[in-house]
Design an enzyme around this catalytic site. Structure first.
Site, mmCIF file in Angstrom:
data_model
loop_
_atom_site.group_PDB
_atom_site.id
_atom_site.type_symbol
_atom_site.label_atom_id
_atom_site.label_comp_id
_atom_site.label_asym_id
_atom_site.label_seq_id
_atom_site.Cartn_x
_atom_site.Cartn_y
_atom_site.Cartn_z
ATOM 1 N N GLU A 168 6.208 31.898 47.912
ATOM 2 C CA GLU A 168 5.850 31.534 49.295
ATOM 3 C C GLU A 168 4.517 32.146 49.715
ATOM 4 O OE1 GLU A 168 9.216 32.244 51.828
ATOM 5 O OE2 GLU A 168 10.426 30.729 50.821
ATOM 6 N N GLY B 47 22.770 61.035 24.991
ATOM 7 C CA GLY B 47 22.840 59.930 24.037
ATOM 8 C C GLY B 47 23.779 60.211 22.873
#
Ligand SMILES: Cc1cc2nc3c(=O)[nH]c(=O)nc-3n(C[C@H](O)[C@H](O)[C@H](O)COP(=O)(O)OP(=O)(O)OC[C@H]3O[C@@H](n4cnc5c(N)ncnc54)[C@H](O)[C@@H]3O)c2cc1C
Length: 271
Positions: A224, A40
């Site tokens: 579904e 980082g």
């Protein structure tokens, strides 16, 4: 972490070569995969308090041509006032990730000397645990394809029976299709996540396409016919069809043996 090595720390490729004449270490990234990848605070264009000016670099120590393994070095990366990278330091962003995009994970490379080090390594797929993660998915898709073909055939037959006024096998078709839907979609979502983990940090990147694939596949667990509901319907029909189930089970389980015994098929796929 480097682009080519994370877990396998001994494989790190960054070199720190000690020159006894100048009493200096020369840091170098001999290959693209030697670039530090993920740490980082790398971005040179980030706000000042985010930009890293110093870091501890893990590198292979070389003295008089001999490698002494991984050692740590405190390295200044940027000018303290301008926060611009110093000569020979290459920094930048690695790109969009699955999440944590507020953290500017980046790359870091060194270009100070020409020492090249290469070492043959096993491929990641050589690990049995990696094969186990992937081959289960490959074998399962064959089982699902066979089941789906079998069900599609049943669907066509039952549709013809319905047109002739025979509704007897409709509940069974309904139960089996609900069951197959729930099993295949949940299994597919688990498989994509397993593949993502099998790619380590790269699988977390949007560039791997696995986060997008997971987003699409896991949605099928909901639409579904929500999966819990599908299984419930299958269970309810199971009670209704209690007298038929032993016969159905007998037919379905027989398919595990004929047209290629399942264990043999799995072994052939693994080979
Ligand atoms: C959000 C995020 C933040 C990070 N921040 C930092 C940071 O600040 N600094 C930093 O240095 N790194 C950072 N990393 C990198 C992280 O530490 C590495 O991704 C991690 O160590 C895994 O290494 P890799 O990505 O090279 O995957 P690999 O080690 O290549 O692993 C890939 C796959 O291979 C498998 N595998 C690897 N070795 C073996 C083995 N011996 N046997 C069986 N299977 C094996 C693993 O299980 C995995 O499934 C970050 C990663 C993420 C996702």
């Amino acid at each position: 972490t480097e682009l080519g090595h994370g877990t396998f720390v001994r494989g790190l490729e960054t070199t720190a070569t000690y020159d006894p004449k100048t009493k200096e270490f020369v840091l170098h990234s001999p290959t693209l995969t030697a670039y530090k990848w993920w740490p980082g605070g790398r971005k040179y264009y980030s706000v000042r308090f985010c930009a890293t000016n110093y870091c501890i670099v893990m590198a292979q120590l070389y003295t008089s041509g001999k490698c002494h393994g991984i050692h740590s070095f405190i390295v200044q990366l940027r000018d303290e006032d301008t926060h611009m990278p110093l000569k020979g330091i290459k920094v930048g962003e690695i790109g969009a990730k699955l999440g944590m995009n507020g953290t500017n994970n980046g790359f870091l490379g060194f270009d100070h000397c020409n020492l090249i080090r290469s070492e043959p390594e096993p491929q990641i797929l050589d690990y049995v645990t990696q094969q186990h993660k992937l081959f289960i998915g490959i074998a399962t898709v064959h089982a699902f394809k066979l089941s789906a073909d079998w069900l599609w055939n049943m669907y066509n037959n039952v549709t013809a029976e319905l047109e002739a006024g025979d509704l007897d096998r409709l509940p069974e078709l309904h139960a089996l299709s609900c069951c197959l839907k729930a099993v295949t979609t949940s299994d597919a979502a688990e498989c994509v996540e397993r593949c993502r983990l099998a790619c380590g940090g790269h699988g977390y990147m949007l560039a791997s396409n696995l986060p997008l694939t997971y987003g699409l596949v896991t949605a099928a667990c909901t639409y579904e016919g929500e999966n819990t509901e599908c299984v419930e319907r299958c269970r309810l029909h199971g009670y209704m069809l209690a007298s038929n189930l032993p016969l159905t089970y007998g037919l379905v389980t027989a398919a595990c043996t004929y047209e290629g015994e399942n264990t043999v098929l799995l072994l052939q796929t693994a080979r």
